[in-house]
Design an enzyme around this catalytic site. Sequence first.
Site, mmCIF file in Angstrom:
data_model
loop_
_atom_site.group_PDB
_atom_site.id
_atom_site.type_symbol
_atom_site.label_atom_id
_atom_site.label_comp_id
_atom_site.label_asym_id
_atom_site.label_seq_id
_atom_site.Cartn_x
_atom_site.Cartn_y
_atom_site.Cartn_z
ATOM 1 C CB CYS A 123 80.406 74.087 51.750
ATOM 2 S SG CYS A 123 80.174 73.395 53.401
ATOM 3 C CG HIS A 264 82.185 71.257 49.379
ATOM 4 N ND1 HIS A 264 83.138 71.551 50.340
ATOM 5 C CD2 HIS A 264 81.063 70.895 50.065
ATOM 6 C CE1 HIS A 264 82.619 71.371 51.538
ATOM 7 N NE2 HIS A 264 81.358 70.969 51.404
ATOM 8 C CG ASN A 295 82.662 69.483 54.766
ATOM 9 O OD1 ASN A 295 83.075 70.607 54.511
ATOM 10 N ND2 ASN A 295 81.420 69.106 54.514
#
Length: 342
Positions: A123, A264, A295
């Site tokens: 990520c 994030h 996500n």
Amino acid sequence: MAARLAQVEGAEHTAMLGLGVYRPARVVTNDEVAGPIDSSDEWIHSRSGIRTRRFASDAETIIEMSAAAGRGALAAAGISPEHVDCVIVATSTWLLLTPAAAPQIATALGMNHPAAFDISAGCAGFCHALAVGSDLVKGGTAKYALVIGVERLTDTVDPTDRGTAFLFADGAGAVVIGPSDEPGIGPTVWGSDGTQHRAIRQDKDWMEFFAEIDEKGPDAVRPYLAMEGTAVFRWAAHSLKTVCLDAIDRAGLTPADIDAMVPHQANGRIIEIMSRELKLSQDTALANDIEHTGNTSAASIPLAMEALLRSGETKPGADALLVAFGAGLSYAAQVVKLPNWQ
């Protein structure tokens, strides 16, 4: 006397010149993903902040989504594809070990044979790729670089896994990096902690899977993405404060100077804790794209930048803190000037 090797000089300063994104057409509600994991809309939203997310169709491939985002970034920057010298693709869900996705994306965009490669930092991939692209422009290796974060996490998640099925989704975002009269990308603070490698991982390697096929035949279970959610939550919520403050300090700013924070989009509760820990100004715009996008791993930061700009809560040129963390565990943060977007 030995001849001296010639050197090239790059730009003194760099910036993100344009931003483009691609969001898959299909909107998926919590109710749709709740059944296989014996959950509910209320449970999912209370623990993650997610209400909807996007799932890619068969036609919305890594290549197609990346190319669409890249076209938007190039248009916003006013840069022609043939002027791009390097394409860097951050992804964990390009399912071929070789070749990389980046060369095919460059070709799809009509570029003139640029260097093109993929990176894997989970990520945190987009922030890593942003750092690499900026340094290439500063070093003179490239005049313009296209950085893309893209994921099809629905290809890697077990829809019956209560720990991951409701979190992850698909999408792509891209920025053009180029020379700037003023600093537009601050120093990057990045690192990794290999002791936490099992916190986010593929649950078996391919050789294990092949051996399982030999033993069990059609009953073999393919590899899936696995996550130890509690461990990741604790690590991210309380360990990244120092990283963020270091990035702000290296940019020559204070938390009060930050116009926007784009973390994030891992979990709505983590975002709230990080914002509170940093004691940012009440006027600081806080990206919360996870509510409607889920996500999206390496695509998360550019998608969240676009959502924040589109909402009008901040504008191009604003000083924004980017921070991301993911598999590895890997992390990266930098302060940037937000780009033009399309």
